[in-house]
Design an enzyme around this catalytic site. Structure first.
Site, PDB file in Angstrom:
ATOM      1  N   ARG A   5       0.830  -1.218   0.000  1.00 23.50           N
ATOM      2  CA  ARG A   5       0.000   0.000   0.000  1.00 23.50           C
ATOM      3  C   ARG A   5       0.860   1.261   0.000  1.00 23.50           C
ATOM      4  O   ARG A   5       0.421   2.305  -0.443  1.00 23.50           O
ATOM      5  CB  ARG A   5      -0.923   0.032   1.229  1.00 23.50           C
ATOM      6  CG  ARG A   5      -1.722  -1.229   1.463  1.00 23.50           C
ATOM      7  CD  ARG A   5      -2.598  -1.616   0.298  1.00 23.50           C
ATOM      8  NE  ARG A   5      -3.423  -2.773   0.615  1.00 23.50           N
ATOM      9  CZ  ARG A   5      -3.911  -3.621  -0.270  1.00 23.50           C
ATOM     10  NH1 ARG A   5      -3.639  -3.445  -1.568  1.00 23.50           N
ATOM     11  NH2 ARG A   5      -4.653  -4.634   0.098  1.00 23.50           N
ATOM     12  N   ARG A   8       2.164 -14.897  -2.177  1.00 25.66           N
ATOM     13  CA  ARG A   8       2.038 -14.232  -0.872  1.00 25.66           C
ATOM     14  C   ARG A   8       2.419 -15.175   0.263  1.00 25.66           C
ATOM     15  O   ARG A   8       2.595 -14.737   1.399  1.00 25.66           O
ATOM     16  CB  ARG A   8       0.605 -13.729  -0.681  1.00 25.66           C
ATOM     17  CG  ARG A   8       0.190 -12.667  -1.695  1.00 25.66           C
ATOM     18  CD  ARG A   8      -1.305 -12.416  -1.626  1.00 25.66           C
ATOM     19  NE  ARG A   8      -1.696 -11.897  -0.323  1.00 25.66           N
ATOM     20  CZ  ARG A   8      -2.963 -11.871   0.119  1.00 25.66           C
ATOM     21  NH1 ARG A   8      -3.926 -12.385  -0.645  1.00 25.66           N
ATOM     22  NH2 ARG A   8      -3.244 -11.374   1.295  1.00 25.66           N
ATOM     23  N   LYS A  12      -1.703 -14.324   9.061  1.00 25.88           N
ATOM     24  CA  LYS A  12      -2.993 -14.533   8.419  1.00 25.88           C
ATOM     25  C   LYS A  12      -2.865 -15.660   7.396  1.00 25.88           C
ATOM     26  O   LYS A  12      -1.755 -15.961   6.949  1.00 25.88           O
ATOM     27  CB  LYS A  12      -3.475 -13.242   7.754  1.00 25.88           C
ATOM     28  CG  LYS A  12      -2.534 -12.667   6.665  1.00 25.88           C
ATOM     29  CD  LYS A  12      -3.021 -11.318   6.181  1.00 25.88           C
ATOM     30  CE  LYS A  12      -2.148 -10.807   5.042  1.00 25.88           C
ATOM     31  NZ  LYS A  12      -2.532  -9.447   4.615  1.00 25.88           N
ATOM     32  N   HIS A  13      -3.952 -16.375   7.041  1.00 24.12           N
ATOM     33  CA  HIS A  13      -5.349 -16.170   7.428  1.00 24.12           C
ATOM     34  C   HIS A  13      -5.795 -17.415   8.169  1.00 24.12           C
ATOM     35  O   HIS A  13      -5.908 -18.465   7.550  1.00 24.12           O
ATOM     36  CB  HIS A  13      -6.203 -15.953   6.206  1.00 24.12           C
ATOM     37  CG  HIS A  13      -5.702 -14.877   5.280  1.00 24.12           C
ATOM     38  ND1 HIS A  13      -4.632 -15.083   4.407  1.00 24.12           N
ATOM     39  CD2 HIS A  13      -6.110 -13.599   5.093  1.00 24.12           C
ATOM     40  CE1 HIS A  13      -4.433 -13.975   3.704  1.00 24.12           C
ATOM     41  NE2 HIS A  13      -5.304 -13.049   4.111  1.00 24.12           N
ATOM     42  N   HIS A  31     -12.373 -13.226  -1.534  1.00 26.45           N
ATOM     43  CA  HIS A  31     -12.915 -11.906  -1.849  1.00 26.45           C
ATOM     44  C   HIS A  31     -14.229 -12.020  -2.620  1.00 26.45           C
ATOM     45  O   HIS A  31     -15.092 -11.140  -2.526  1.00 26.45           O
ATOM     46  CB  HIS A  31     -11.918 -11.103  -2.695  1.00 26.45           C
ATOM     47  CG  HIS A  31     -10.702 -10.664  -1.947  1.00 26.45           C
ATOM     48  ND1 HIS A  31      -9.599 -11.473  -1.799  1.00 26.45           N
ATOM     49  CD2 HIS A  31     -10.415  -9.504  -1.298  1.00 26.45           C
ATOM     50  CE1 HIS A  31      -8.678 -10.827  -1.102  1.00 26.45           C
ATOM     51  NE2 HIS A  31      -9.145  -9.632  -0.790  1.00 26.45           N
ATOM     52  N   ASP A  48     -10.568 -10.764   8.689  1.00 19.14           N
ATOM     53  CA  ASP A  48     -10.271 -10.255   7.359  1.00 19.14           C
ATOM     54  C   ASP A  48     -11.384  -9.258   7.022  1.00 19.14           C
ATOM     55  O   ASP A  48     -12.382  -9.146   7.745  1.00 19.14           O
ATOM     56  CB  ASP A  48     -10.223 -11.404   6.351  1.00 19.14           C
ATOM     57  CG  ASP A  48      -9.337 -11.092   5.148  1.00 19.14           C
ATOM     58  OD1 ASP A  48      -9.033  -9.898   4.921  1.00 19.14           O
ATOM     59  OD2 ASP A  48      -8.957 -12.026   4.428  1.00 19.14           O
TER      60      ASP A  48
END
Length: 607
Positions: free
Chosen positions: A148, A209, A239-240, A252, A325
């Site tokens: 980000r 990831r 996570k997760h 998602h 999440d």
């Protein structure tokens, strides 16, 4: 009606936890003593909170804008539509939120000084509340393909790249660098490292990831990164939970089901989370997926009392912060409505409710559940205490603000950038080198055409991969031309690329998640047919090598961020030797039972 005791002054609240927070850092008192002292002070804060303030502490929400008080008009409009407020400061005042998550698409992360000023503005608004409690600001800065905060902050190799490097010391150092820079920006909770074990090559959401497919190797790297982040004063988040590594569904957009037996879960999925807990992990994020062997009700893990309380809290002994999440993801919304999800998550054992699609709906649902008796205020107090403990541990009650000087001194410093390059060089993996074709030299392979996929930058600030590769080659003395062909090159684009390859010494192709039907396969086959030597670099998943033929050499870079692509070019040119080893197996595309390149595979050559 809830009656509230008179609120203490801001100075009183800061003093209450200052001694305990300092003791936690300096080790002046015993762990038990400082914990008891800390809890006494934190409970006094909780006793002075209204019910509304307690509910607010449980929520971590997005907000639009680069400034806490003066965002651009488009962000004002977005905040009004989403929250009924204009600014981050107004959001904190209305909902008393305990956390804010930053996103680049929400215009929170334009540049380091802006980010720090936004963080300070949010803290100023929080400390102006009737019960002043600092906000825990968070983001997803996994590095690799999920970032980000972009340049000029230091960008580091992602998880699978670090898995290829295999060094706990490098993983720890990468996390510490990342943590130091986040802390300087006022971001004190990072949703990393990923603790999922990627045992399914078709996994659409985890992939690179993850550190890899070996639970023990992943566990060691997760623990190292937890240590690195938390040494830097940033709460790490594994996570997760209970594990998202073996799914072909992206949570998602749908609700995945993990078919592992309880024994398989204990062997494959649990070790990294156990290691994170042993390393003192500050927070653990839940997964929006179903594991029937762990909870026959088939509720998503985020809403599962047997999984979050029965396994995570009681079996694994974890008493830190549990964060969901994002609650806007379809995986958690398929079975229950948005007003039920936050209540059920709290009943399951969650502490922080991350980014609900409608904050007003979720906030009021929790408030109503307490007033109706479905949730007790004592239950809220348990989670609020965990959250305040974390804020105290991070020193936020002592010092909520960052400074311009800290940003200038820490973010993107030369030593950090050099470390990132060093670590990245140790991750690049050489999978194929027919006839010792590599390394390239400007004298014999001076003219290079760079083509391939140019996916959107994970940070929004790094260059397109073809441009980055060509620029890095030119800096090493090659004549290099970039031609973007995309992830699905058209027939016309392929023809254009084949024509451009004429007269070149080498064609370098950046491949991106090549599938059985991908036109990237056609592109590579057509280029191989020209007779010009073709070298491919897998810029995401290393599985591409199983679907392509005829290349003279193949590298895996594990991401298309500049730091990993520049390292790959230095390896191509012999300025660094390839040292990465596959952290996942690459299976045959035609016969998945046949392993073409096993875990640990990687070629090398001398300087």
């Amino acid at each position: 009606m809830h009656h509230r005791a008179p609120a203490p002054s801001r100075r009183t609240l800061l003093t209450v936890t200052a001694a305990a927070a300092a003791a936690a850092v300096t080790g002046v008192t015993s762990p038990v003593a400082h914990a008891e002292t800390n809890d006494r002070g934190l409970r006094r804060i909780i006793d002075r909170m209204s019910l509304e303030e307690k509910v607010g502490q449980l929520f971590v929400t997005r907000v639009h804008g680069h400034s806490a008080t003066d965002p651009d008009q488009a962000d004002v409009d977005a905040n009004l539509a989403a929250f009924g407020v204009r600014t981050a400061a107004e959001l904190v005042a209305r909902y008393h939120v305990g956390g804010i998550i930053y996103f680049s698409w929400a215009h929170n992360t334009r540049d380091p000084q802006q980010i720090a000023a936004l963080s300070n503005g949010i803290q100023q608004a929080a400390l102006a509340q009737p019960t002043p409690v600092p906000v825990l600001i968070s983001t997803d800065q996994e590095h690799g393909i999920v970032c980000r905060v972009g340049e000029p902050a230091t960008l580091l190799p992602g998880a699978m790249a670090l898995g290829a490097g295999g060094s706990h010391a490098d993983a720890r150092r990468a996390a510490q660098i990342a943590g130091e820079e986040l802390a300087a920006l006022g971001i004190r909770q990072n949703y990393a490292p990923v603790a999922d074990v990627n045992v399914n090559p078709a996994n659409p959401v985890i992939g690179v990831r993850s550190f890899g497919s070996d639970p023990r190797a992943v566990a060691g790297l997760v623990a190292a990164q937890v240590q690195g982040y938390q040494r830097a004063g940033v709460a790490a988040t594994s996570k997760h939970f209970p594990g998202h590594g073996d799914t072909a569904v992206d949570s998602h957009y749908g609700l995945p089901t993990i078919t592992h037996t309880r024994e398989q879960w204990a062997e494959l999925d649990a070790p990294p989370f156990r290691a994170a807990i042993a390393a003192g992990i500050d927070s653990i994020m839940t997964a929006h997926l179903v594991v029937p062997a762990l909870d026959p009700s088939e509720d998503p893990a985020t809403l599962s009392h047997p999984i979050l309380t029965g396994i995570l809290r009681e079996q694994l002994g974890y008493d830190g912060v549990v964060v969901t999440d994002a609650l806007g993801m379809e995986g958690v919304r398929t079975k229950y409505g948005d007003e039920r999800v936050p209540v059920l998550a709290l009943k399951a054992g969650v502490d922080q409710l991350l980014d609900p699609p409608r904050l007003d709906v979720a906030w009021n649902a929790v408030l109503k559940a307490v007033r109706d008796g479905e949730l007790t205020e004592a239950r809220l107090d348990v989670s609020v205490l965990r959250i305040l403990r974390l804020k105290a541990k991070l020193g936020l009650f002592r010092r909520a603000y960052t400074s311009r000087a800290a940003v200038e001194r820490i973010v993107g410093r030369k030593a950090h950038l050099a470390e990132a390059d060093r670590i990245a060089e140790a991750t690049t993996t050489l999978l194929l080198n027919e006839g010792g074709f590599l390394p390239l030299s400007p004298a014999s392979h001076g003219s290079v055409l760079v083509v391939g996929a140019d996916p959107a930058s994970p940070s929004g600030t790094t260059g397109p991969p073809t441009t980055t590769l060509a620029t890095a080659l030119r800096e090493l003395g090659f004549t290099a031309t970039a031609l973007s062909t995309g992830t699905a090159p058209t027939a016309a684009r392929i023809d254009e690329t084949v024509a451009a390859a004429a007269g070149q010494d080498v064609v370098l192709v950046g491949t991106y998640n090549v599938t059985a039907t991908s036109s990237q396969r056609t592109l590579v086959a057509r280029l191989v047919a020209t007779g010009v030597p073709v070298v491919t670099v897998a810029i995401r998943n290393p599985y591409d090598v199983a679907r392509l033929d005829g290349q003279r050499a193949v590298l895996a870079a594990y991401s298309w961020t500049d730091v990993e692509l520049r390292a790959a070019v230095r390896v191509l040119a012999g300025r660094a030797r390839p040292r990465g080893r596959l952290p996942v197996p690459v299976q045959s595309a035609e016969d998945p039972t046949k392993v073409l390149y096993p875990v640990g595979y990687g070629l090398t050559y001398g300087h």
